[in-house]
Write an enzyme that holds these catalytic residues in place. Structure first.
Site, PDB file in Angstrom:
ATOM      1  N   HIS A   1      19.639  72.387  58.140  1.00 15.59           N
ATOM      2  CA  HIS A   1      19.646  72.527  59.595  1.00 15.59           C
ATOM      3  C   HIS A   1      18.252  72.865  60.118  1.00 15.59           C
ATOM      4  CE1 HIS A   1      24.237  73.461  59.466  1.00 15.59           C
ATOM      5  NE2 HIS A   1      24.000  72.176  59.575  1.00 15.59           N
TER       6      HIS A   1
ATOM      7  N   HIS B   1      22.883  73.631  53.324  1.00 18.04           N
ATOM      8  CA  HIS B   1      22.819  73.378  54.766  1.00 18.04           C
ATOM      9  C   HIS B   1      21.915  74.322  55.543  1.00 18.04           C
ATOM     10  CE1 HIS B   1      25.931  70.484  54.103  1.00 18.04           C
ATOM     11  NE2 HIS B   1      26.052  70.213  55.390  1.00 18.04           N
TER      12      HIS B   1
ATOM     13  N   GLU C   1      25.889  64.421  50.806  1.00 12.84           N
ATOM     14  CA  GLU C   1      27.093  65.273  50.876  1.00 12.84           C
ATOM     15  C   GLU C   1      28.000  65.055  49.654  1.00 12.84           C
ATOM     16  OE1 GLU C   1      27.619  67.655  53.096  1.00 12.84           O
ATOM     17  OE2 GLU C   1      26.770  67.047  55.033  1.00 12.84           O
TER      18      GLU C   1
ATOM     19  N   GLU D   1      36.903  79.047  58.329  1.00  7.18           N
ATOM     20  CA  GLU D   1      35.612  79.525  57.842  1.00  7.18           C
ATOM     21  C   GLU D   1      35.439  81.033  57.906  1.00  7.18           C
ATOM     22  OE1 GLU D   1      32.535  76.830  58.796  1.00  7.18           O
ATOM     23  OE2 GLU D   1      30.965  78.181  58.069  1.00  7.18           O
TER      24      GLU D   1
ATOM     25  N   HIS E   1      21.210  63.616  58.535  1.00  8.68           N
ATOM     26  CA  HIS E   1      21.811  64.885  58.113  1.00  8.68           C
ATOM     27  C   HIS E   1      21.923  64.965  56.587  1.00  8.68           C
ATOM     28  CE1 HIS E   1      24.277  68.426  58.078  1.00  8.68           C
ATOM     29  NE2 HIS E   1      25.231  67.784  57.422  1.00  8.68           N
TER      30      HIS E   1
ATOM     31  N   ASN F   1      28.714  74.954  53.011  1.00 13.51           N
ATOM     32  CA  ASN F   1      27.364  74.980  53.597  1.00 13.51           C
ATOM     33  C   ASN F   1      26.264  74.980  52.538  1.00 13.51           C
ATOM     34  OD1 ASN F   1      28.326  75.061  56.218  1.00 13.51           O
ATOM     35  ND2 ASN F   1      28.573  77.276  56.140  1.00 13.51           N
TER      36      ASN F   1
ATOM     37  N   LYS G   1      37.060  70.134  61.923  1.00 16.71           N
ATOM     38  CA  LYS G   1      36.008  70.644  62.813  1.00 16.71           C
ATOM     39  C   LYS G   1      35.526  69.504  63.695  1.00 16.71           C
ATOM     40  CE  LYS G   1      33.406  74.041  60.198  1.00 16.71           C
ATOM     41  NZ  LYS G   1      31.991  74.342  59.936  1.00 16.71           N
TER      42      LYS G   1
ATOM     43  N   ARG H   1      35.222  78.760  52.980  1.00 20.44           N
ATOM     44  CA  ARG H   1      34.746  77.513  53.595  1.00 20.44           C
ATOM     45  C   ARG H   1      33.225  77.503  53.693  1.00 20.44           C
ATOM     46  NH1 ARG H   1      37.449  73.675  58.274  1.00 20.44           N
ATOM     47  NH2 ARG H   1      35.777  72.148  58.268  1.00 20.44           N
TER      48      ARG H   1
ATOM     49  N   LYS I   1      36.520  68.927  49.383  1.00 21.58           N
ATOM     50  CA  LYS I   1      36.517  69.470  50.743  1.00 21.58           C
ATOM     51  C   LYS I   1      37.910  69.979  51.107  1.00 21.58           C
ATOM     52  CE  LYS I   1      35.095  69.417  55.306  1.00 21.58           C
ATOM     53  NZ  LYS I   1      34.141  68.952  56.285  1.00 21.58           N
TER      54      LYS I   1
ATOM     55  N   ARG J   1      44.763  69.653  76.829  1.00 23.26           N
ATOM     56  CA  ARG J   1      44.871  70.701  75.791  1.00 23.26           C
ATOM     57  C   ARG J   1      45.192  70.133  74.405  1.00 23.26           C
ATOM     58  NH1 ARG J   1      47.516  73.174  80.029  1.00 23.26           N
ATOM     59  NH2 ARG J   1      46.211  74.760  81.021  1.00 23.26           N
TER      60      ARG J   1
HETATM   61  N1  LIG Z   1      32.913  67.849  61.536  1.00 22.97           N
HETATM   62  C1  LIG Z   1      32.392  68.038  60.358  1.00 22.97           C
HETATM   63  O1  LIG Z   1      32.965  68.722  59.508  1.00 22.97           O
HETATM   64  C2  LIG Z   1      31.075  67.392  60.036  1.00 22.97           C
HETATM   65  C3  LIG Z   1      30.579  67.438  58.723  1.00 22.97           C
HETATM   66  C4  LIG Z   1      29.388  66.769  58.451  1.00 22.97           C
HETATM   67  C5  LIG Z   1      28.720  66.099  59.464  1.00 22.97           C
HETATM   68  N2  LIG Z   1      29.230  66.090  60.736  1.00 22.97           N
HETATM   69  C6  LIG Z   1      28.554  65.373  61.814  1.00 22.97           C
HETATM   70  O2  LIG Z   1      28.508  63.994  61.463  1.00 22.97           O
HETATM   71  C7  LIG Z   1      27.405  63.388  62.122  1.00 22.97           C
HETATM   72  C8  LIG Z   1      26.670  62.504  61.152  1.00 22.97           C
HETATM   73  O3  LIG Z   1      27.550  61.510  60.707  1.00 22.97           O
HETATM   74  P1  LIG Z   1      27.029  60.110  60.165  1.00 22.97           P
HETATM   75  O4  LIG Z   1      25.966  60.337  59.188  1.00 22.97           O
HETATM   76  O5  LIG Z   1      28.212  59.330  59.767  1.00 22.97           O
HETATM   77  O6  LIG Z   1      26.267  59.528  61.434  1.00 22.97           O
HETATM   78  P2  LIG Z   1      26.624  58.470  62.556  1.00 22.97           P
HETATM   79  O7  LIG Z   1      28.046  58.512  62.940  1.00 22.97           O
HETATM   80  O8  LIG Z   1      25.616  58.682  63.635  1.00 22.97           O
HETATM   81  O9  LIG Z   1      26.354  57.075  61.810  1.00 22.97           O
HETATM   82  C9  LIG Z   1      25.062  56.767  61.339  1.00 22.97           C
HETATM   83  C10 LIG Z   1      24.599  55.383  61.824  1.00 22.97           C
HETATM   84  O10 LIG Z   1      25.322  54.386  61.132  1.00 22.97           O
HETATM   85  C11 LIG Z   1      25.921  53.477  62.054  1.00 22.97           C
HETATM   86  N3  LIG Z   1      27.159  53.038  61.406  1.00 22.97           N
HETATM   87  C12 LIG Z   1      28.287  53.738  61.231  1.00 22.97           C
HETATM   88  N4  LIG Z   1      29.148  53.065  60.484  1.00 22.97           N
HETATM   89  C13 LIG Z   1      28.566  51.878  60.176  1.00 22.97           C
HETATM   90  C14 LIG Z   1      28.959  50.768  59.393  1.00 22.97           C
HETATM   91  N5  LIG Z   1      30.112  50.750  58.723  1.00 22.97           N
HETATM   92  N6  LIG Z   1      28.114  49.729  59.305  1.00 22.97           N
HETATM   93  C15 LIG Z   1      26.913  49.759  59.934  1.00 22.97           C
HETATM   94  N7  LIG Z   1      26.470  50.804  60.650  1.00 22.97           N
HETATM   95  C16 LIG Z   1      27.301  51.857  60.768  1.00 22.97           C
HETATM   96  C17 LIG Z   1      26.083  54.257  63.328  1.00 22.97           C
HETATM   97  O11 LIG Z   1      26.113  53.408  64.458  1.00 22.97           O
HETATM   98  C18 LIG Z   1      24.835  55.130  63.299  1.00 22.97           C
HETATM   99  O12 LIG Z   1      23.735  54.416  63.799  1.00 22.97           O
HETATM  100  C19 LIG Z   1      26.556  64.510  62.681  1.00 22.97           C
HETATM  101  O13 LIG Z   1      26.772  64.579  64.073  1.00 22.97           O
HETATM  102  C20 LIG Z   1      27.120  65.762  62.005  1.00 22.97           C
HETATM  103  O14 LIG Z   1      26.990  66.910  62.790  1.00 22.97           O
HETATM  104  C21 LIG Z   1      30.390  66.721  61.018  1.00 22.97           C
HETATM  105 ZN   LIG Z   2      26.844  68.482  56.223  1.00 26.50          ZN
END
Ligand SMILES: NC(=O)c1ccc[n+]([C@@H]2O[C@H](COP(=O)([O-])OP(=O)(O)OC[C@H]3O[C@@H](n4cnc5c(N)ncnc54)[C@H](O)[C@@H]3O)[C@@H](O)[C@H]2O)c1
Ligand SMILES: [Zn+2]
Length: 359
Positions: free
Chosen positions: A246, A242, A181, A231, A259, A239, A139, A235, A221, A118
């Protein structure tokens, strides 16, 4: 080193930004954790897992779990494997999970932490630019085969340790993605910051500029999620860009577009729609030039069918009662939400695809 304090409803936590701080995690923790599980992906692990693991020199039990890199790991299978790892290593309520990686790992490890027993403590150690966004705000989620982030919760970390040195190994594509972003945060907040960003070429980004942009992005943020964590209200502003993003991501299939790249395209569409409703200068032309200069994949728009995208936007989980609620701007720094007519959305999207996709 820079710090920022975030007020969540459950507790306050600190975001620390600095160079090389992945080597100093234990001294930044407020509690003594005896068992630690570092969760990362197989790309990030090659670069940084040993650094983080070896920073714990106090006799703690430090375990690691490595999942394949890429969005496909935000799955029920990986989640289950991580729960298995938690039980195998006998993590208890006084243990810590470390999410070492980009937004994918932050979401997956954070969701694991939020549900195991939990909820046990976790910290975010973001390694992508995009993760300035995902590591703050609490989130966490995994994907369901029917859609992204369908299984999740709100669960804030104990700390965010952002080592800017890790950005050095990111690919150009991931830098571009992260800045999608970052510039969204600028459009939401401050015209001066936006103008300085529009001058930036991502190829010649300095570490000083990067630190400043990440800090400001996190501030924007944080100030929004502090007022509306769950949200219910403002919040939604986050988006911006977005709704179309999406739709593009699911239309193209995850993997062809990141993304943040999709957000950058969605942002352009949101700006164009906003310009229909407001005569304030939204720097649309400068923004298009910035996208081109930094090689955002505008040509992807060309292959897209506007009708299908509008249809997908109607099924976005943020859409209420099938009316598409859009975040628009009445000037830089002045977001608002408006229900939009399908026909207006369709016409504007056709224009954007025509103008920019073929330009
Ligand atoms: N929770 C939230 O509020 C929120 C907000 C925006 C996005 N997200 C989520 O975040 C994800 C996307 O995040 P992302 O773009 O960081 O993608 P990711 O974590 O998949 O990283 C992108 C790529 O870069 C590589 N990588 C990461 N750090 C590295 C580094 N320092 N050096 C070399 N390679 C590296 C990873 O292995 C991957 O192949 C999605 O799943 C999205 O839904 C969540
Ligand atoms: Zn986003």
């Amino acid at each position: 080193m820079k710090t920022l304090q975030i007020k969540a409803t459950t507790h306050e936590y600190e975001v620390v930004l600095g160079e090389g701080i992945r080597h100093r995690i234990p001294e930044m923790l407020e509690k003594d954790y005896q068992s630690i599980l570092i969760i990362t992906d197989d790309q990030v692990s090659d670069y940084y897992l040993e650094d983080v693991r070896q920073s714990f020199t106090g006799g703690q039990h430090v375990h690691t779990a490595v999942v394949p890199s890429g969005e496909a790991s935000k799955s029920m299978e990986c989640y289950e494997q991580l729960l298995d790892a938690c039980t195998t290593h006998q993590l208890d309520r006084r243990s810590l999970i470390i999410a070492l990686g980009g937004g994918m790992i932050g979401d997956l490890a954070g969701f694991t932490a939020s549900t195991y027993l939990r909820g046990i403590d976790y910290i975010q150690v973001p390694t992508t630019i995009l993760a300035h966004d995902s590591s703050v705000g609490g989130k966490v989620a995994i994907n369901h085969p029917r859609g992204k982030n369908l299984i999740g919760s709100f669960f804030n970390p104990q700390k965010v340790v952002y080592d800017l040195e890790t950005i050095a190994t990111l690919s150009r594509k991931e830098i571009r993605s992260g800045y999608g972003e970052v510039i969204k945060h600028a459009f939401l907040s401050d015209v001066n910051w936006l103008e300085s960003l529009l001058d930036v070429s991502l190829d010649t980004l300095t570490s000083r500029q990067l630190e400043e942009d990440l800090y400001r992005g996190i501030q924007v943020k944080a100030s929004i999620v502090e007022k509306d964590e769950k949200e219910a209200d403002i919040r939604q502003y986050l988006n911006l860009g977005h709704t179309l993003a999406h739709a593009i991501e699911s239309e193209l299939g995850y993997g062809r577009v990141t993304h943040g790249e999709a957000v950058a395209l969605g942002l352009l569409y949101a700006l164009k729609l906003s310009s229909r409703k407001s005569d304030k200068d939204l720097r649309v032309n400068d923004y298009v030039n910035w996208l081109r200069k930094n090689e955002y994949p505008l040509d992807l728009l060309r292959g897209l069918d506007a009708e299908k995208l509008v249809d997908r936007m109607k099924w976005d989980k943020k859409t209420i009662g099938r009316q598409i609620n859009f975040v628009l701007l009445d000037g830089v720094g002045h977001p608002y939400v408006q229900a939009m007519d399908d026909s207006l959305l369709l016409n504007e999207l056709k224009c954007v695809i025509e103008e920019v996709g073929n330009g």
